[in-house]
Scaffold this motif. Structure first.
Motif, short mmCIF file in Angstrom:
data_model
loop_
_atom_site.label_atom_id
_atom_site.label_comp_id
_atom_site.label_asym_id
_atom_site.label_seq_id
_atom_site.Cartn_x
_atom_site.Cartn_y
_atom_site.Cartn_z
N PRO A 92 7.19 50.77 70.14
CA PRO A 92 8.56 50.66 69.19
C PRO A 92 7.96 51.56 68.04
N VAL A 93 7.18 51.33 67.00
CA VAL A 93 7.19 52.57 65.89
C VAL A 93 7.04 54.08 67.01
N GLN A 94 6.37 54.16 67.06
CA GLN A 94 6.33 55.47 68.35
C GLN A 94 7.19 55.78 68.75
N LEU A 95 8.30 54.85 68.84
CA LEU A 95 9.26 55.74 69.74
C LEU A 95 9.91 56.13 68.07
N ALA A 104 12.06 59.51 67.84
CA ALA A 104 13.23 59.96 68.09
C ALA A 104 13.47 60.20 67.07
N CYS A 105 12.99 60.35 65.22
CA CYS A 105 13.47 61.01 64.76
C CYS A 105 13.04 62.55 64.09
N ALA A 106 11.81 62.45 64.93
CA ALA A 106 11.66 63.69 64.52
C ALA A 106 11.85 64.91 66.02
N LEU A 139 16.90 57.06 63.73
CA LEU A 139 15.59 55.74 63.83
C LEU A 139 15.36 54.97 63.47
N ALA A 140 15.24 53.45 63.07
CA ALA A 140 14.97 52.95 61.63
C ALA A 140 13.31 52.68 61.97
N SER A 141 12.52 52.53 61.51
CA SER A 141 11.28 51.47 61.68
C SER A 141 11.88 50.58 62.51
N PRO A 142 11.03 49.42 63.97
CA PRO A 142 12.30 48.38 64.40
C PRO A 142 11.09 47.60 63.71
N ASP A 143 12.22 46.51 63.44
CA ASP A 143 12.28 44.97 63.04
C ASP A 143 11.72 44.39 64.32
N ILE A 144 10.40 44.03 64.51
CA ILE A 144 9.66 43.32 65.85
C ILE A 144 9.96 42.31 65.65
#
Length: 204
Positions: A28-31, A35-37, A42-47
């Motif tokens: 999810p962090v890589q996603l 996405a930002c690139a 898209l914000a860094s996820p809450d997990i």
């Protein structure tokens, strides 16, 4: 003016928390980074995820989390391998997975179109499973994934298959962490890359 970041909640088990990998390598962090690139803020996820959780334990953890937000722009869900690993039936999985879909939708403000589900990886193709029956594990994983895909379709939720990617990793030590069971950032990047165009289509 900079647009506000799209909030993101990732729900799951060891595959979402990235057991044995760096936090930055979690899919999810890589996603979010991918996405930002590509211009999607898209914000860094809450997990909410932990190694070993099955569907019931994830639902219990969500209830205990104190997270009552209903405004996430994206919610992802990847769950079920521990149901299969423990020999739990697919019908129980169906019932509990359906509840988790409803929970995920609630976090997304009732918008099923802002929820994405990834299929369950096939741990039978890992070094950890060298003394197991890979064909039997694959058959059972396929059954669980068929249930998840059907429930997603009924709920209007997008289902992204990644199981084939995990099967293709067989024999490649670079794809597995030191425990021989979980995946490195390079494998999880493939999952994020496959989910990326789907997520962009959902959120643009």
């Amino acid at each position: 003016m900079t647009t506000a970041a799209i909030s993101y909640l990732a729900l799951g088990d060891s595959y979402t928390i990235g057991e044995g990998a760096l936090a930055a390598d979690r899919w999810p962090v890589q996603l979010a980074g991918l996405a930002c690139a590509q211009g999607l803020n898209l914000a860094s996820p809450d997990i909410i995820a932990r190694t070993g959780w099955n569907t019931a334990e994830l639902q219990e953890a969500i209830a205990a989390s104190g997270n009552h937000r209903r405004d996430y722009g994206l919610v992802s869900l990847l769950i079920g391998v521990n149901n299969q690993y423990r020999g739990q039936g697919v019908e129980l999985y169906r019932q509990e997975f359906r509840q988790l879909l409803a929970t995920a939708e609630a976090y997304a403000g009732g918008a099923s179109g802002h929820v994405v589900v990834l299929s369950i990886p096939d741990w039978g193709q890992t070094p950890f499973a060298h003394d197991r029956d890979p064909a039997q594990i694959a058959h059972e994983i396929d059954q669980f994934n068929a249930v998840a895909q059907a429930e997603c379709q009924a709920a209007g939720v997008t289902f992204v298959p990644i199981t084939d990617l995990t099967r293709a990793a067989a024999g490649d030590a670079s794809q597995f962490t030191s425990d021989g069971l979980h995946y490195t950032g390079s494998q999880m990047r493939q999952w994020a890359s496959r989910a990326l165009p789907v997520v962009k289509g959902m959120l643009k």
